[in-house]
Design a protein around this motif. Structure first.
Motif, PDB file in Angstrom:
ATOM      1  N   PHE A  71     -52.580 -14.286  -1.119  1.00  0.00           N
ATOM      2  CA  PHE A  71     -52.681 -13.964  -2.547  1.00  0.00           C
ATOM      3  C   PHE A  71     -51.928 -14.996  -3.397  1.00  0.00           C
ATOM      4  N   VAL A  72     -52.602 -15.529  -4.403  1.00  0.00           N
ATOM      5  CA  VAL A  72     -51.943 -16.461  -5.329  1.00  0.00           C
ATOM      6  C   VAL A  72     -51.699 -15.750  -6.663  1.00  0.00           C
ATOM      7  N   ILE A 101     -49.553 -18.881  10.377  1.00  0.00           N
ATOM      8  CA  ILE A 101     -50.347 -17.649  10.357  1.00  0.00           C
ATOM      9  C   ILE A 101     -50.065 -16.921   9.046  1.00  0.00           C
ATOM     10  N   ILE A 102     -51.125 -16.625   8.327  1.00  0.00           N
ATOM     11  CA  ILE A 102     -50.998 -16.049   6.977  1.00  0.00           C
ATOM     12  C   ILE A 102     -51.817 -14.756   6.914  1.00  0.00           C
ATOM     13  N   LEU A 103     -51.245 -13.737   6.293  1.00  0.00           N
ATOM     14  CA  LEU A 103     -51.967 -12.477   6.082  1.00  0.00           C
ATOM     15  C   LEU A 103     -53.111 -12.693   5.081  1.00  0.00           C
ATOM     16  N   ALA A 104     -54.289 -12.132   5.372  1.00  0.00           N
ATOM     17  CA  ALA A 104     -55.461 -12.358   4.516  1.00  0.00           C
ATOM     18  C   ALA A 104     -56.040 -11.030   4.028  1.00  0.00           C
ATOM     19  N   ASN A 131     -58.481 -11.636 -13.146  1.00  0.00           N
ATOM     20  CA  ASN A 131     -58.988 -10.653 -14.113  1.00  0.00           C
ATOM     21  C   ASN A 131     -59.091  -9.301 -13.413  1.00  0.00           C
ATOM     22  N   MET A 132     -59.830  -8.373 -14.002  1.00  0.00           N
ATOM     23  CA  MET A 132     -59.866  -7.005 -13.473  1.00  0.00           C
ATOM     24  C   MET A 132     -60.422  -6.912 -12.051  1.00  0.00           C
ATOM     25  N   ARG A 133     -61.307  -7.818 -11.693  1.00  0.00           N
ATOM     26  CA  ARG A 133     -61.962  -7.713 -10.385  1.00  0.00           C
ATOM     27  C   ARG A 133     -61.723  -8.900  -9.465  1.00  0.00           C
ATOM     28  N   GLU A 134     -60.976  -9.905  -9.952  1.00  0.00           N
ATOM     29  CA  GLU A 134     -60.883 -11.138  -9.160  1.00  0.00           C
ATOM     30  C   GLU A 134     -59.453 -11.596  -8.974  1.00  0.00           C
ATOM     31  N   GLN A 135     -59.213 -12.182  -7.824  1.00  0.00           N
ATOM     32  CA  GLN A 135     -57.928 -12.819  -7.592  1.00  0.00           C
ATOM     33  C   GLN A 135     -58.125 -14.184  -6.942  1.00  0.00           C
ATOM     34  N   LEU A 136     -57.182 -15.066  -7.255  1.00  0.00           N
ATOM     35  CA  LEU A 136     -57.180 -16.395  -6.643  1.00  0.00           C
ATOM     36  C   LEU A 136     -56.450 -16.281  -5.314  1.00  0.00           C
ATOM     37  N   ILE A 137     -57.063 -16.802  -4.265  1.00  0.00           N
ATOM     38  CA  ILE A 137     -56.416 -16.735  -2.941  1.00  0.00           C
ATOM     39  C   ILE A 137     -56.443 -18.111  -2.290  1.00  0.00           C
ATOM     40  N   ARG A 138     -55.572 -18.271  -1.285  1.00  0.00           N
ATOM     41  CA  ARG A 138     -55.600 -19.519  -0.524  1.00  0.00           C
ATOM     42  C   ARG A 138     -56.705 -19.436   0.520  1.00  0.00           C
ATOM     43  N   LYS A 139     -57.388 -20.550   0.693  1.00  0.00           N
ATOM     44  CA  LYS A 139     -58.478 -20.603   1.675  1.00  0.00           C
ATOM     45  C   LYS A 139     -57.873 -20.751   3.070  1.00  0.00           C
ATOM     46  N   LEU A 140     -58.252 -19.860   3.966  1.00  0.00           N
ATOM     47  CA  LEU A 140     -57.710 -19.886   5.327  1.00  0.00           C
ATOM     48  C   LEU A 140     -58.843 -19.996   6.330  1.00  0.00           C
ATOM     49  N   GLU A 141     -58.470 -20.325   7.559  1.00  0.00           N
ATOM     50  CA  GLU A 141     -59.455 -20.230   8.647  1.00  0.00           C
ATOM     51  C   GLU A 141     -59.231 -18.847   9.271  1.00  0.00           C
TER      52      GLU A 141
END
Ligand code: TMP
Length: 252
Positions: free
Chosen positions: A70-71, A191-194, A75-85
């Protein structure tokens, strides 16, 4: 909505290309599915509630140094996240026996477990997400031994933290599902939680009444699904009733 490149559409979320190469936009839909897409419905406002709930919980986890994708909420329905494999495994942590554990092993419904149990499922809709063991994960190289060790250790920490957090809101964290991914920086991988943490992938029972405040209300046709999600959002303090009403009116 602005035209954007869709990267992936899942059952409850859509991923769009993000503003930078290592980012994505995660869009929360109102769609609810259960039993591997056999049961489907729309729960008006669910996406908004899950976006806010997941934002809060991911932020609290970041506060205690649990790395996650989570970055920021856009808005109400969207969040910016880091791209992971994404690692193709679902991690289920259980504190109280219910759901598939009770069906599979005949354990008494509602039994408080003597210690949390971690289970692994392969993320594969065609195979109905079968349960797998650590041996499968290592032998088929879905994760390396040190990655699996990290996943288990993070999952216990998340469980300890969230159990206490929900307990303070008079909610029992019965069980939940997590997903992880790899983040590459030069030659190093972490390792990152997604994914998300919300009533879609947690079982949450009211501490006093054991009332279900999660997706089981939809799975089991218990009714008032939206009311239960709102209750969780209000208890977490992420969205007041009047704010939510305003959002939904402008959304529909
Ligand atoms: P289960 O008892 O049906 O195996 O579910 C355990 C937990 O995992 C429960 O909190 C619901 C969550 N879950 C998901 O998030 N996605 C799934 O596809 C399934 C089967 C369960």
């Amino acid at each position: 909505m602005k035209s954007r490149k869709k990267i992936y559409e899942g059952k409850a979320k859509i991923l769009y290309k993000g503003p930078e190469p290592n980012t994505l936009i995660q869009y929360f839909k109102d769609d609810a599915t259960a039993f591997n897409n056999k049961k489907k419905a729309q729960i008006p406002g669910k996406g908004v509630l899950n976006n806010f709930i997941s934002e809060l919980l991911m932020t609290r986890l970041k506060d205690i140094n649990i790395p996650n994708h989570f970055v920021k909420r856009i808005n109400m329905r969207e969040q910016l996240i880091r791209k992971l494999e994404i690692i193709p495994i679902e991690i289920v942590v259980r504190n109280i026996a219910t759901g598939s554990l009770v069906k599979r092993l005949g354990i008494k419904e509602g039994k408080v477990l003597s210690r949390p149990i971690i289970e692994f499922y392969l993320k594969n809709d065609k195979l109905d997400d079968p349960i797998i063991s650590e041996e499968h994960i290592i032998a088929f190289e879905w994760a390396l031994p040190n990655e699996l060790e990290e996943i288990i250790s993070l999952s216990y920490r998340i469980n300890d933290f969230l159990t206490g957090y929900f307990f303070s809101l008079n909610i029992r964290l019965v069980d939940f599902k997590l997903e992880y991914g790899r983040l590459w920086k030069n030659d190093e991988v972490s390792i990152i939680l997604a994914d998300e943490i919300s009533p879609d992938n947690c079982r949450l029972w009211d501490l006093k009444t054991n009332k279900k405040l999660d997706k089981d209300r939809f799975r089991q046709d218990l009714g008032e699904v939206d009311k239960a999600y709102k209750e969780v959002a209000y208890r977490l303090g992420v969205l007041s009733e009047s704010e939510f009403k305003k959002v939904i009116k402008s959304d529909l």
